[in-house]
Design a protein around this motif. Structure first.
Motif, short mmCIF file in Angstrom:
data_model
loop_
_atom_site.label_atom_id
_atom_site.label_comp_id
_atom_site.label_asym_id
_atom_site.label_seq_id
_atom_site.Cartn_x
_atom_site.Cartn_y
_atom_site.Cartn_z
N GLN A 23 7.80 3.41 -12.22
CA GLN A 23 7.86 4.77 -11.94
C GLN A 23 7.64 5.68 -10.67
O GLN A 23 6.70 5.74 -10.87
N THR A 24 8.90 6.27 -10.76
CA THR A 24 8.82 7.64 -10.19
C THR A 24 7.40 8.23 -10.73
O THR A 24 7.31 8.49 -11.84
N GLY A 25 6.39 8.40 -9.68
CA GLY A 25 4.80 9.57 -9.64
C GLY A 25 4.36 8.27 -9.75
O GLY A 25 3.31 8.84 -10.30
N GLY A 26 4.56 7.41 -10.31
CA GLY A 26 3.25 6.13 -10.30
C GLY A 26 2.48 6.30 -8.90
O GLY A 26 3.08 6.33 -8.24
N SER A 27 1.78 5.28 -8.89
CA SER A 27 0.81 4.66 -8.30
C SER A 27 0.94 2.94 -8.03
O SER A 27 0.91 3.04 -9.18
N LEU A 28 -0.11 2.73 -7.78
CA LEU A 28 0.21 0.73 -6.83
C LEU A 28 -0.97 0.87 -5.68
O LEU A 28 -1.14 2.59 -4.71
N ARG A 29 -2.38 0.49 -5.45
CA ARG A 29 -2.68 -0.02 -4.83
C ARG A 29 -2.31 -1.67 -4.07
O ARG A 29 -2.40 -2.47 -4.70
N LEU A 30 -2.82 -1.58 -3.08
CA LEU A 30 -1.94 -3.02 -1.89
C LEU A 30 -3.83 -3.29 -0.93
O LEU A 30 -3.87 -2.44 -0.97
N SER A 31 -2.91 -4.79 -0.78
CA SER A 31 -4.60 -5.26 -0.14
C SER A 31 -3.63 -5.64 0.89
O SER A 31 -2.78 -6.88 0.70
N CYS A 32 -4.52 -5.89 1.71
CA CYS A 32 -3.84 -6.98 2.91
C CYS A 32 -5.54 -7.20 3.11
O CYS A 32 -6.37 -7.34 3.69
N GLY A 33 -5.64 -9.12 2.86
CA GLY A 33 -6.52 -10.09 3.83
C GLY A 33 -6.22 -11.38 4.42
O GLY A 33 -5.45 -11.27 5.04
N ALA A 34 -7.51 -11.11 5.81
CA ALA A 34 -7.60 -12.08 6.33
C ALA A 34 -7.91 -12.67 6.29
O ALA A 34 -9.60 -13.20 6.36
N SER A 35 -7.61 -13.94 6.35
CA SER A 35 -8.40 -15.99 6.48
C SER A 35 -8.75 -16.29 7.63
O SER A 35 -7.71 -15.70 8.39
N GLY A 36 -9.61 -16.71 7.82
CA GLY A 36 -9.97 -17.34 9.03
C GLY A 36 -11.70 -17.60 9.15
O GLY A 36 -12.73 -17.04 8.50
N SER A 37 -11.82 -17.35 10.43
CA SER A 37 -12.95 -16.86 10.90
C SER A 37 -13.41 -16.91 12.19
O SER A 37 -12.42 -17.46 12.75
N ASN A 59 -13.03 -8.46 5.76
CA ASN A 59 -11.39 -7.80 6.77
C ASN A 59 -9.89 -7.67 6.08
O ASN A 59 -8.89 -8.05 5.96
N THR A 60 -10.31 -6.86 5.21
CA THR A 60 -9.80 -5.66 4.04
C THR A 60 -8.84 -4.97 4.25
O THR A 60 -9.88 -4.14 4.35
N MET A 61 -8.01 -4.67 4.17
CA MET A 61 -7.40 -3.11 4.27
C MET A 61 -6.92 -2.73 3.15
O MET A 61 -5.78 -3.84 2.19
N TYR A 62 -5.80 -1.88 2.63
CA TYR A 62 -6.07 -1.02 1.92
C TYR A 62 -5.30 -0.03 1.64
O TYR A 62 -5.27 0.33 3.04
N LEU A 63 -3.66 -0.33 0.73
CA LEU A 63 -2.76 1.31 0.51
C LEU A 63 -2.55 1.87 -0.88
O LEU A 63 -2.04 1.26 -1.22
#
Length: 119
Positions: free
Chosen positions: A12-26, A75-79
């Motif tokens: 809902q409007t005013g709420g929060s979320l946390r996104l993640s972006c992970g990189a896999s590999g080597s 290797n992870t980014m968050y928002l």
């Protein structure tokens, strides 16, 4: 390297979320990472950028509400998205500059995650 965004959902409007972006590999280093978003019928826009050293940049529309961070060891980014507005509704995609140990650097896109903000 494969990037995968996660953490989207309905809020809902005013709420929060946390996104993640992970990189896999080597055998690579992730340099600058970015969040983009694309709403229906609109062009893709940059939301936030973070360098490997932690320098950040934000779109004016999200300054003061969104915070980008990263964990280089994972290797992870968050928002972290706070005070969400209906206009934040979009598919959020992550992007990264990848430097393989034994190949030329390249830019990689991940699959997006849907964020829907209801009034």
């Amino acid at each position: 390297v494969q990037l995968q965004a996660s953490g989207g959902g309905l809020v809902q409007t005013g709420g929060s979320l946390r996104l993640s972006c992970g990189a896999s590999g080597s055998s690579f280093i992730i340099n600058t990472m970015r969040w983009y978003r694309q709403a229906p019928g609109k062009q893709r826009e940059s939301v936030a950028t973070i360098t490997r050293g932690g320098n950040t940049n934000y779109a004016d529309s999200v300054k003061g509400r969104f915070t980008v961070s990263r964990d280089n060891a994972k290797n992870t980014m968050y928002l972290q998205m706070n005070s969400l507005k209906t206009e934040d509704t979009a598919v959020y995609l992550c992007n990264a500059d990848v430097a393989p140990y034994q190949a030329r650097p390249y830019n990689s896109w991940g699959r997006g995650t849907q964020v829907t903000v209801s009034s």
